[in-house]
Write an enzyme that holds these catalytic residues in place. Structure first.
Site, short mmCIF file in Angstrom:
data_model
loop_
_atom_site.label_atom_id
_atom_site.label_comp_id
_atom_site.label_asym_id
_atom_site.label_seq_id
_atom_site.Cartn_x
_atom_site.Cartn_y
_atom_site.Cartn_z
CD GLU A 30 17.11 -26.84 23.18
OE1 GLU A 30 17.60 -27.07 22.06
OE2 GLU A 30 15.89 -26.95 23.44
CG HIS B 198 14.46 -28.55 27.46
ND1 HIS B 198 15.54 -28.55 26.62
CD2 HIS B 198 13.46 -29.16 26.79
CE1 HIS B 198 15.20 -29.12 25.48
NE2 HIS B 198 13.95 -29.50 25.56
CG HIS C 249 14.23 -24.07 21.29
ND1 HIS C 249 14.76 -25.32 21.12
CD2 HIS C 249 14.71 -23.31 20.27
CE1 HIS C 249 15.54 -25.32 20.05
NE2 HIS C 249 15.54 -24.11 19.53
CG ASP D 23 8.71 -30.45 22.24
OD1 ASP D 23 9.02 -29.26 22.35
OD2 ASP D 23 9.48 -31.38 22.56
CG ASP E 158 11.90 -27.31 19.89
OD1 ASP E 158 11.50 -28.10 19.00
OD2 ASP E 158 12.70 -27.64 20.79
C1 RNT Z 1 14.84 -31.45 22.45
C2 RNT Z 1 15.19 -30.03 22.21
C3 RNT Z 1 15.60 -29.71 20.79
C4 RNT Z 1 14.76 -30.39 19.74
C5 RNT Z 1 14.96 -29.87 18.33
C6 RNT Z 1 14.40 -30.81 17.32
O1 RNT Z 1 14.32 -31.66 23.69
O2 RNT Z 1 14.15 -29.19 22.60
O3 RNT Z 1 15.63 -28.34 20.63
O4 RNT Z 1 13.40 -30.28 20.05
O5 RNT Z 1 16.27 -29.58 18.12
ZN ZN Z 2 14.29 -27.13 22.11
#
Ligand code: RNT
Ligand code: ZN
Length: 413
Positions: A220, A256, A280, A290, A320
């Site tokens: 990720e 992101h 996500h 988030d 997420d």
């Molecule tokens: C963080 C990422 C990651 C987390 C989780 C808790 O920016 O998105 O995926 O949110 O792993």
């Molecule tokens: Zn994430």
């Protein structure tokens, strides 16, 4: 309008609502445990770190494994369909005063979760936790300190073993997602060095033998984090290149990217070059905030790109987000239901015809049809889907959450 009338209307534009409902029933979405306790976990008293942040102080958050499991149960009982759960390594359940650091975690520390998942027929997905730890104050897999870098490589390897354990016990694959917060607040003197170390760490991790059909590793990327504004080691280009070269699955989190970039537009490209991709699903408000997933335009657009390209079984979908300002169970239920609704909307669209209109240059009809569809009776089909899954539609589920809040959450110390 009732379901039969809605069905007729969709049929007139060539869409089979029964088939759409059947397809949606087969889609399992991974529900993240960390919405339930503001990403705290159980393995340390450290504050949340890594450039991510929860805001809000809504009462009743889960503080123990039993509380978290009960809350997830409540949420899952209000979501139509059969799903999966997503855990972080920091959610290890230690018993009898035992404790293990992140580089010494064992499958047995997750036995309680396996018990929980087995009893409910759920699969488990997993994430190493490279934050909220004293050794994550600086960089982790990209650290210049060999001891620290090694510590986190070992952590990832422990997590592969635990993921194998989940897959073996639960008879379904386990997605293992690697996300690290490594970055810098201010302009780096060296951008290459940390990336070279991250590459080396990943090579070391992937040198471990594991069953690639059972453990699906994903990488990720991110653009920036709070306190890490100037530089992110694991950027999009970094992980895309690493993933492509090494046959690993890339994961896109739609919080992101720069705010004018859309993951919906990236999905088809990624489908062309990867057997499978992972998502996500979140809602960034001005930054990677988030927020709970809503049925907004980009959520719908992402779902459309999966459905219209016939990729429901090639995209691993996980939620997420972490909002601490509202009832946390309602956050789970709202997000899960909205993602399902977005998929349903996409399944109720005559893509073949619309693609033909595009290819033949009939942009007028394409636009008008697209706009008409926006007021088609998605809600009736959604209600039917909920009924068939033995679920209430509408906001009746909220009364149950409110009851639970009154009787359980507000009584927590
Ligand atoms: C963080 C990422 C990651 C987390 C989780 C808790 O920016 O998105 O995926 O949110 O792993
Ligand atoms: Zn994430």
């Amino acid at each position: 309008m009732n379901y039969l009338e809605a069905k007729k209307l969709y049929k007139s534009i060539g869409v089979d609502t029964d088939a759409a409902i059947e397809k949606l029933k087969k889609v399992a979405v991974s529900m993240h445990c960390w919405q339930g306790d503001d990403v705290n976990g159980f393995d340390s008293k450290e504050a949340l770190s890594g450039g991510i942040q929860t805001t809000g102080n809504y009462p009743g958050k889960a503080k123990t494994p039993d509380e978290l499991m009960a809350d997830m149960d409540k949420a899952l009982s209000l979501i139509p369909g059969k799903h999966r759960i997503n855990l972080h390594a920091s959610y290890a359940v230690f018993e009898d005063g035992e404790w293990a650091d992140r580089n010494a975690l064992l499958p047995k520390h997750f036995a309680k979760w396996v018990e929980f998942a087995k009893a409910r027929g759920l699969g488990i997905d997993f994430n190493p936790t490279f934050f909220s730890h004293e050794k994550a104050e600086g960089m982790t897999l990209a650290s210049a300190d060999e001891n620290i870098r090694k510590f986190w490589v070992d952590h990832a390897i422990c997590c592969i073993r635990i993921a194998e354990y989940f897959a073996g016990e639960l008879n379904t694959f386990c997605t293992l997602n690697i996300w690290i917060p490594d970055g810098m607040k201010d302009i780096p003197a060296d951008r290459l060095g940390p990336r070279a170390r991250l590459k080396k760490s990943l090579d070391e991790i992937f040198a471990t033998e594991f069953d690639k059909d059972k453990v699906l590793i994903t990488l990720e990327s991110k653009v920036f984090g709070i306190g890490l504004e100037s530089y992110t080691v694991g950027s999009a280009e970094f992980y895309l290149s690493y993933a492509a070269k090494n046959g690993i699955m890339p994961l896109m989190d739609n919080g992101h990217y720069h705010p004018t970039e859309y993951v919906s537009d990236k999905i088809p490209t990624m489908l062309l070059f990867n057997d499978k991709i992972a998502l996500h699903i979140t809602r960034p408000v001005r930054w990677d905030s988030d927020h709970v997933v809503l049925l907004d335009d980009e959520t719908k657009e992402m779902a459309k790109e999966i459905v219209k390209n016939d990729a429901l079984d090639r995209v691993v979908m996980a939620l997420d987000y972490f909002d601490a300002s509202i009832n946390r169970i309602s956050a789970w239920v709202t997000g899960m239901r909205n993602w399902q609704k977005a998929l349903l909307g996409a399944l109720l669209t005559p893509w073949k015809e619309m693609k033909e209109l595009q290819d033949s240059g009939n942009f007028t009809r394409l636009m008008v049809l697209g706009e008409e569809l926006k007021t088609y009776p998605l809600g009736e089909v959604w209600n039917e889907f909920c009924n068939q899954c033995g679920q209430v539609s509408g906001i009746e589920w909220l009364s149950e959450v409110e009851e639970y809040e009154k009787n359980i959450l507000l009584k927590r110390g």
